[in-house]
Design a protein around this motif. Structure first.
Motif, PDB file in Angstrom:
ATOM      1  N   VAL A   1       0.868  -1.199   0.000  1.00  0.00           N
ATOM      2  CA  VAL A   1       0.000   0.000   0.000  1.00  0.00           C
ATOM      3  C   VAL A   1       0.897   1.239   0.000  1.00  0.00           C
ATOM      4  O   VAL A   1       1.712   1.425   0.907  1.00  0.00           O
ATOM      5  CB  VAL A   1      -0.919   0.003   1.239  1.00  0.00           C
ATOM      6  CG1 VAL A   1      -1.795   1.267   1.236  1.00  0.00           C
ATOM      7  CG2 VAL A   1      -1.787  -1.239   1.259  1.00  0.00           C
ATOM      8  N   ALA A   2       0.737   2.059  -1.054  1.00  0.00           N
ATOM      9  CA  ALA A   2       1.529   3.308  -1.118  1.00  0.00           C
ATOM     10  C   ALA A   2       0.591   4.502  -0.982  1.00  0.00           C
ATOM     11  O   ALA A   2      -0.222   4.767  -1.850  1.00  0.00           O
ATOM     12  CB  ALA A   2       2.290   3.390  -2.448  1.00  0.00           C
TER      13      ALA A   2
ATOM     14  N   LEU B   1      -1.365  -0.955  -4.314  1.00  0.00           N
ATOM     15  CA  LEU B   1      -2.449   0.031  -4.226  1.00  0.00           C
ATOM     16  C   LEU B   1      -1.778   1.413  -4.153  1.00  0.00           C
ATOM     17  O   LEU B   1      -1.018   1.698  -3.235  1.00  0.00           O
ATOM     18  CB  LEU B   1      -3.291  -0.223  -2.974  1.00  0.00           C
ATOM     19  CG  LEU B   1      -4.087  -1.536  -2.972  1.00  0.00           C
ATOM     20  CD1 LEU B   1      -4.882  -1.668  -1.671  1.00  0.00           C
ATOM     21  CD2 LEU B   1      -5.031  -1.611  -4.178  1.00  0.00           C
ATOM     22  N   MET B   2      -2.086   2.227  -5.148  1.00  0.00           N
ATOM     23  CA  MET B   2      -1.267   3.436  -5.378  1.00  0.00           C
ATOM     24  C   MET B   2      -2.097   4.714  -5.261  1.00  0.00           C
ATOM     25  O   MET B   2      -3.083   4.875  -5.962  1.00  0.00           O
ATOM     26  CB  MET B   2      -0.668   3.316  -6.790  1.00  0.00           C
ATOM     27  CG  MET B   2       0.322   4.358  -7.112  1.00  0.00           C
ATOM     28  SD  MET B   2       1.870   3.928  -6.256  1.00  0.00           S
ATOM     29  CE  MET B   2       2.963   5.009  -7.114  1.00  0.00           C
TER      30      MET B   2
ATOM     31  N   GLY C   1       1.949   9.522  -7.875  1.00  0.00           N
ATOM     32  CA  GLY C   1       1.651   8.108  -8.085  1.00  0.00           C
ATOM     33  C   GLY C   1       1.648   7.687  -9.534  1.00  0.00           C
ATOM     34  O   GLY C   1       2.159   6.613  -9.888  1.00  0.00           O
ATOM     35  N   LEU C   2       1.077   8.518 -10.415  1.00  0.00           N
ATOM     36  CA  LEU C   2       0.961   8.135 -11.818  1.00  0.00           C
ATOM     37  C   LEU C   2       2.326   7.984 -12.467  1.00  0.00           C
ATOM     38  O   LEU C   2       2.586   7.034 -13.186  1.00  0.00           O
ATOM     39  CB  LEU C   2       0.116   9.159 -12.572  1.00  0.00           C
ATOM     40  CG  LEU C   2      -1.348   9.268 -12.108  1.00  0.00           C
ATOM     41  CD1 LEU C   2      -2.103  10.276 -12.958  1.00  0.00           C
ATOM     42  CD2 LEU C   2      -2.034   7.904 -12.174  1.00  0.00           C
ATOM     43  N   ASP C   3       3.194   8.954 -12.161  1.00  0.00           N
ATOM     44  CA  ASP C   3       4.543   8.862 -12.729  1.00  0.00           C
ATOM     45  C   ASP C   3       5.298   7.661 -12.144  1.00  0.00           C
ATOM     46  O   ASP C   3       6.078   7.001 -12.839  1.00  0.00           O
ATOM     47  CB  ASP C   3       5.321  10.165 -12.461  1.00  0.00           C
ATOM     48  CG  ASP C   3       4.734  11.339 -13.235  1.00  0.00           C
ATOM     49  OD1 ASP C   3       4.021  11.081 -14.240  1.00  0.00           O
ATOM     50  OD2 ASP C   3       4.980  12.508 -12.846  1.00  0.00           O
TER      51      ASP C   3
ATOM     52  N   CYS D   1       4.435  -6.624 -12.076  1.00  0.00           N
ATOM     53  CA  CYS D   1       3.682  -6.042 -10.958  1.00  0.00           C
ATOM     54  C   CYS D   1       2.494  -5.250 -11.476  1.00  0.00           C
ATOM     55  O   CYS D   1       2.612  -4.499 -12.425  1.00  0.00           O
ATOM     56  CB  CYS D   1       4.623  -5.166 -10.140  1.00  0.00           C
ATOM     57  SG  CYS D   1       3.800  -4.327  -8.789  1.00  0.00           S
ATOM     58  N   LYS D   2       1.308  -5.420 -10.833  1.00  0.00           N
ATOM     59  CA  LYS D   2       0.096  -4.747 -11.304  1.00  0.00           C
ATOM     60  C   LYS D   2      -0.226  -3.588 -10.362  1.00  0.00           C
ATOM     61  O   LYS D   2      -0.098  -3.713  -9.142  1.00  0.00           O
ATOM     62  CB  LYS D   2      -1.098  -5.727 -11.317  1.00  0.00           C
ATOM     63  CG  LYS D   2      -0.802  -7.083 -11.963  1.00  0.00           C
ATOM     64  CD  LYS D   2      -0.691  -6.957 -13.475  1.00  0.00           C
ATOM     65  CE  LYS D   2      -0.590  -8.345 -14.131  1.00  0.00           C
ATOM     66  NZ  LYS D   2       0.573  -9.170 -13.704  1.00  0.00           N
ATOM     67  N   PHE D   3      -0.702  -2.518 -10.904  1.00  0.00           N
ATOM     68  CA  PHE D   3      -1.005  -1.333 -10.106  1.00  0.00           C
ATOM     69  C   PHE D   3      -2.493  -1.014 -10.138  1.00  0.00           C
ATOM     70  O   PHE D   3      -3.113  -1.034 -11.199  1.00  0.00           O
ATOM     71  CB  PHE D   3      -0.227  -0.110 -10.617  1.00  0.00           C
ATOM     72  CG  PHE D   3       1.252  -0.182 -10.275  1.00  0.00           C
ATOM     73  CD1 PHE D   3       1.722   0.447  -9.125  1.00  0.00           C
ATOM     74  CD2 PHE D   3       2.146  -0.864 -11.091  1.00  0.00           C
ATOM     75  CE1 PHE D   3       3.063   0.382  -8.799  1.00  0.00           C
ATOM     76  CE2 PHE D   3       3.485  -0.923 -10.766  1.00  0.00           C
ATOM     77  CZ  PHE D   3       3.958  -0.299  -9.619  1.00  0.00           C
ATOM     78  N   ILE D   4      -3.033  -0.756  -8.949  1.00  0.00           N
ATOM     79  CA  ILE D   4      -4.396  -0.244  -8.858  1.00  0.00           C
ATOM     80  C   ILE D   4      -4.301   1.157  -8.255  1.00  0.00           C
ATOM     81  O   ILE D   4      -3.721   1.343  -7.177  1.00  0.00           O
ATOM     82  CB  ILE D   4      -5.287  -1.134  -7.958  1.00  0.00           C
ATOM     83  CG1 ILE D   4      -5.463  -2.511  -8.590  1.00  0.00           C
ATOM     84  CG2 ILE D   4      -6.649  -0.457  -7.743  1.00  0.00           C
ATOM     85  CD1 ILE D   4      -6.170  -3.487  -7.677  1.00  0.00           C
ATOM     86  N   VAL D   5      -4.819   2.158  -9.000  1.00  0.00           N
ATOM     87  CA  VAL D   5      -4.795   3.523  -8.479  1.00  0.00           C
ATOM     88  C   VAL D   5      -5.946   3.662  -7.509  1.00  0.00           C
ATOM     89  O   VAL D   5      -7.083   3.333  -7.828  1.00  0.00           O
ATOM     90  CB  VAL D   5      -4.910   4.545  -9.618  1.00  0.00           C
ATOM     91  CG1 VAL D   5      -5.015   5.957  -9.059  1.00  0.00           C
ATOM     92  CG2 VAL D   5      -3.705   4.430 -10.553  1.00  0.00           C
TER      93      VAL D   5
END
Lengths: 573, 209
Positions: free
Chosen positions: B8-9, B54-55, B64-66, B78-82
């Motif tokens: 979790v970020a 989780l971003m 986060g997007l960058d 690695c998969k990212f969920i915004v």
């Protein structure tokens, strides 16, 4: 000095009077002297000629006696007595006296020449009496004669006026003829005047002398010498009478002089007044100028003298000052484009004004720059504050609310209470997001004005009947300064707000286009238009203008009854 | 089946704690770490690569997007969920373009969050209806770009070749007449021609119209 205290008019008058007085006095004096000399000469000449006439006449009388006596002496025996003599006789020797007249004592020449001698003083009737004697063969012939004719000749006063007198003086300095003035017997009157002395000294002439009465007279004198008879004849006239015309002239000259002085007095008064009046006018002008009233002099006539030039110069000065004043006034109201031609290289006032203009211009520029900077920093501060607040709400308050939501979800609560709370929290989150968005949308900072305006348009289109067409031609990658992005977004907010509130438009077209060196913002509506000059609609338009000014942009508004277009261009470096 | 490893970020500690306590109830999930910034995340990922991150978007430092783009280059598996407060399409589009597999608004409920994590961990993308709407609304503007001329320039060129006046073009494109002229001048510069006639000729030659 008193003279310096007089005004110019009086000075001029005084000078004119002084000069004319001196000149006329000098002329009068010269005239007087000339006349005096001429008069004296004339008087003396007249006296001389009268005397000459009398001499001639007297000589004739005496010659008549002489001739008669000579005839008698040539014919000593002719006993018929001559009418020329009241006594004649032949005496063997010279008698001591004849008829009471002394002879021997008076006769010195005992030659055979005819000798005449004066017996007047021995005649009791005071008539001029002469004796004649000559030697003949048998003694001496002696004749006595009275000469009343001579007295007559002398009493003839032709050309001698009231005080004229001719008289004869014998060598004993006694009068021979009756005085006109003294009743005394002639033999008691001694005449030792200069004339008599000079005449006896064989220098006849004419002169001003003192006569036997002690009166000043003009006198002509000459000796008559005839056969032993020595007389001096004098013709005289009183100085007073002779010079009477001179007195008269003197009086007339005096009157004339007074008249001239009077005339000059009046003349110089008017003349000086006339000459001084322009100077007085100029003085008034200068006083006016010192009070700051600067009107040129309108001279009724053009003058070509120094005063005319002075007026011209003064008018020039007035005009120059007026120009300077106009220039100063222009500077005063802040018109720094006013130009000014220096009057000369010495135009200190002009130079000072020019300098002042430059300084003011500099101050003005600095002030404008400072004002702009102030406004800019104020606006930046305000926008920064909004941005900060917006972020706080969005990224601080928002996550906290969501955290709270999560806690509620996992909490041990009844289903309906939980749902109610969750609903409230969702509403709160939405409200926080809406408020944050209103303060400053995060898209504006992250994706630029083009995207942010697009979202704004979408929001309005959802909630309003008005139709907004939007073209975003500003890529979010474009490197455009944040302050310009914010400006564009605020302009869009403001202009859309205005159009929706006031224009009654059905459709609004909005575009934003980024070029290499500038961004073009264009909005047009088909509403009723407005007057861009009036500020009646509050400070919406003014805010827009100020924002545009702060980013050095240009604004063009074209509003008509059929619609309004606003075009804004903002340079991007 | 092994547990799904999750990081979790988020810069909000309270939020991280909330999320972690929510997820840790689930047996199939393993929270292997938490990061308060992109850099912390990168450090963590250097040690162990999670399945799902989780971003958050708004974080101090790199956003986060960058960060997704940077991390995906390094760890494509690695998969990212915004997981963000931002509910604007622009963020969604950018997230997708940067390689995010899912996009959730922070007030999404627990079930949706778990569904998204599961879908993403299986290599599927997860976007709910709302997010899809946002994405589509903003994707519409994206298109294949011409080599020489921009979209707007192409529009202007077409209208010019149809013989429209500047005013008509300006009216149609909601821009000012001056902007149309600027476009025209810019096109002439780009195609190296002197006037409008030459411009159309050259454009036809290049098969732009």
């Amino acid at each position: 000095m008193l003279f310096n205290r007089l005004n110019i008019g009086n000075k001029l008058a005084l000078i004119m009077i002084g000069i004319s007085l001196v000149v006329s006095a000098l002329l009068s004096y010269l005239f007087y002297v000339q006349f005096d000399a001429a008069l004296k000469e004339r008087v003396l000449l007249q006296l001389s000629s009268v005397k000459q006439l009398k001499i001639v006449k007297i000589r004739k009388e005496l010659n008549d006696r002489f001739e008669a006596f000579r005839n008698r002496s040539r014919n000593p025996n002719n006993t018929e007595p001559s009418q020329q003599f009241f006594h004649e006789g032949i005496y063997t020797s010279i008698p001591d006296s004849v008829l009471g007249y002394p002879i021997a004592t008076l006769v010195t020449d005992r030659s055979d020449r005819i000798t005449m001698f004066d017996l007047t003083h021995h005649n009791p009737s005071h008539e001029i009496t002469i004796g004649l004697i000559t030697k003949v063969e048998n003694g001496y012939i002696i004749a006595l004669a009275e000469e009343p004719e001579i007295q007559g000749i002398l009493l003839e006063r032709t050309g001698l006026g009231q005080t004229g007198e001719s008289y004869i003086v014998g060598n004993d300095f006694k009068l021979r003829t009756k005085s006109r003035f003294l009743r005394d017997s002639p033999k008691n009157i001694t005449v030792m005047s200069d004339g008599v002395l000079r005449a006896f000294d064989n220098s006849p002439g004419e002169d001003l002398i003192t006569d036997y009465r002690g009166t000043k007279v003009f006198s002509s004198y000459e000796k008559i010498e005839l056969s032993g008879l020595k007389w001096v004849i004098l013709t005289e006239i009183n100085l007073q009478e002779a010079l009477f015309p001179l007195e008269e002239l003197k009086n007339k000259l005096m009157i004339m002089l007074l008249a001239i002085i009077f005339a000059i007095l009046i003349g110089s008064y008017y003349l000086s007044k006339k000459m001084v009046s322009p100077i007085v006018k100029m003085e008034q002008k200068l006083i006016d100028m010192s009070k700051g009233i600067l009107n040129p002099i309108h001279s009724t006539q053009t003058r070509h003298d120094e005063i005319g030039h002075m007026f011209e110069a003064l008018n020039k000065l007035v005009n120059a000052l007026n120009e300077t004043i106009v220039f100063a006034g222009k500077i005063g109201v802040g018109n720094f484009h006013a130009s000014y031609q220096l009057l000369s290289e010495e135009d200190k006032l002009g130079q000072a004004l020019m300098q002042m203009k430059e300084k003011l211009q500099e101050y003005h520029k600095n002030e404008e720059r400072l004002l702009l900077e102030n406004q800019r920093s104020m606006l930046n501060g305000e926008e920064g504050e909004r941005s900060r607040l917006s972020k706080e709400m969005h990224d601080g308050l928002g996550p906290m609310l969501t955290t709270m939501k999560m806690s509620i979800q996992s909490a041990d609560l009844s289903g309906s209470t939980k749902n109610n709370l969750l609903k409230h929290i969702d509403e709160t989150i939405r409200e926080v997001r809406r408020m944050s968005n209103n303060l400053m949308p995060s898209v504006l900072a992250d994706f630029g004005a083009g995207e942010a305006i697009g979202n704004l348009v979408d929001q309005i289109n959802e909630s309003s009947t008005i139709k907004i067409l939007y073209k975003n031609d500003m890529p979010s990658e474009a490197k455009i300064d944040d302050s310009i992005q914010i400006t564009l977004y605020r302009i869009a907010q403001e202009s859309l707000n205005n159009a929706i509130k006031h224009s009654k438009a059905k459709e609004i077209k909005l575009s934003i286009t980024a070029f290499e060196k500038h961004v073009s913002f264009f909005i047009s509506d088909n509403g009723i238009g407005f007057d861009p000059e009036s500020n009646a609609k509050g400070n919406g338009l003014r805010n827009m203008k100020e924002r545009i000014k702060l980013v050095n942009g240009t604004l063009e508004i074209n509003s008509q009854a059929t619609g309004t277009t606003i075009e804004i261009e903002i340079p991007i470096v | 089946m092994s547990k799904i490893k999750i990081i979790v970020a988020d810069d909000h500690q309270l939020f991280r704690e909330g999320i972690i306590s929510l997820l840790s109830k689930n047996e199939s999930l393993d929270i292997i770490g938490e990061a308060a910034s992109a850099n912390e995340l990168f450090e963590l990922m250097d040690k162990v690569v999670p399945h799902v991150v989780l971003m958050d978007i708004s974080m101090p430092g790199t956003n986060g997007l960058d960060a997704i783009k940077v991390a995906r280059d390094k760890h494509p598996e690695c998969k990212f969920i915004v997981l963000t407060m931002h509910a604007e399409g622009q963020y969604v589009v950018k997230a997708v373009r940067n390689g995010a597999f899912g996009y959730l608004i922070k007030n999404a409920d627990e079930n949706e969050l778990l569904a998204a994590i599961e879908a993403v961990s299986l290599g599927r993308k997860y976007f709910n209806t709302e997010i899809s709407q946002l994405m589509i609304g903003n994707m519409a503007l994206e298109g294949e770009s011409h080599k020489k001329l921009s979209d707007r320039e192409m529009e202007v060129l077409e209208l010019v070749s149809e013989g429209r006046t500047t005013k008509e073009i300006a009216d149609q494109l909601f821009v000012s007449a001056r902007t149309v002229d600027t476009h025209r001048v810019n096109m002439m510069k780009k195609l190296n021609v002197q006037n409008t006639a030459e411009l159309i000729k050259k454009a036809a030659h290049l098969k732009l119209i």
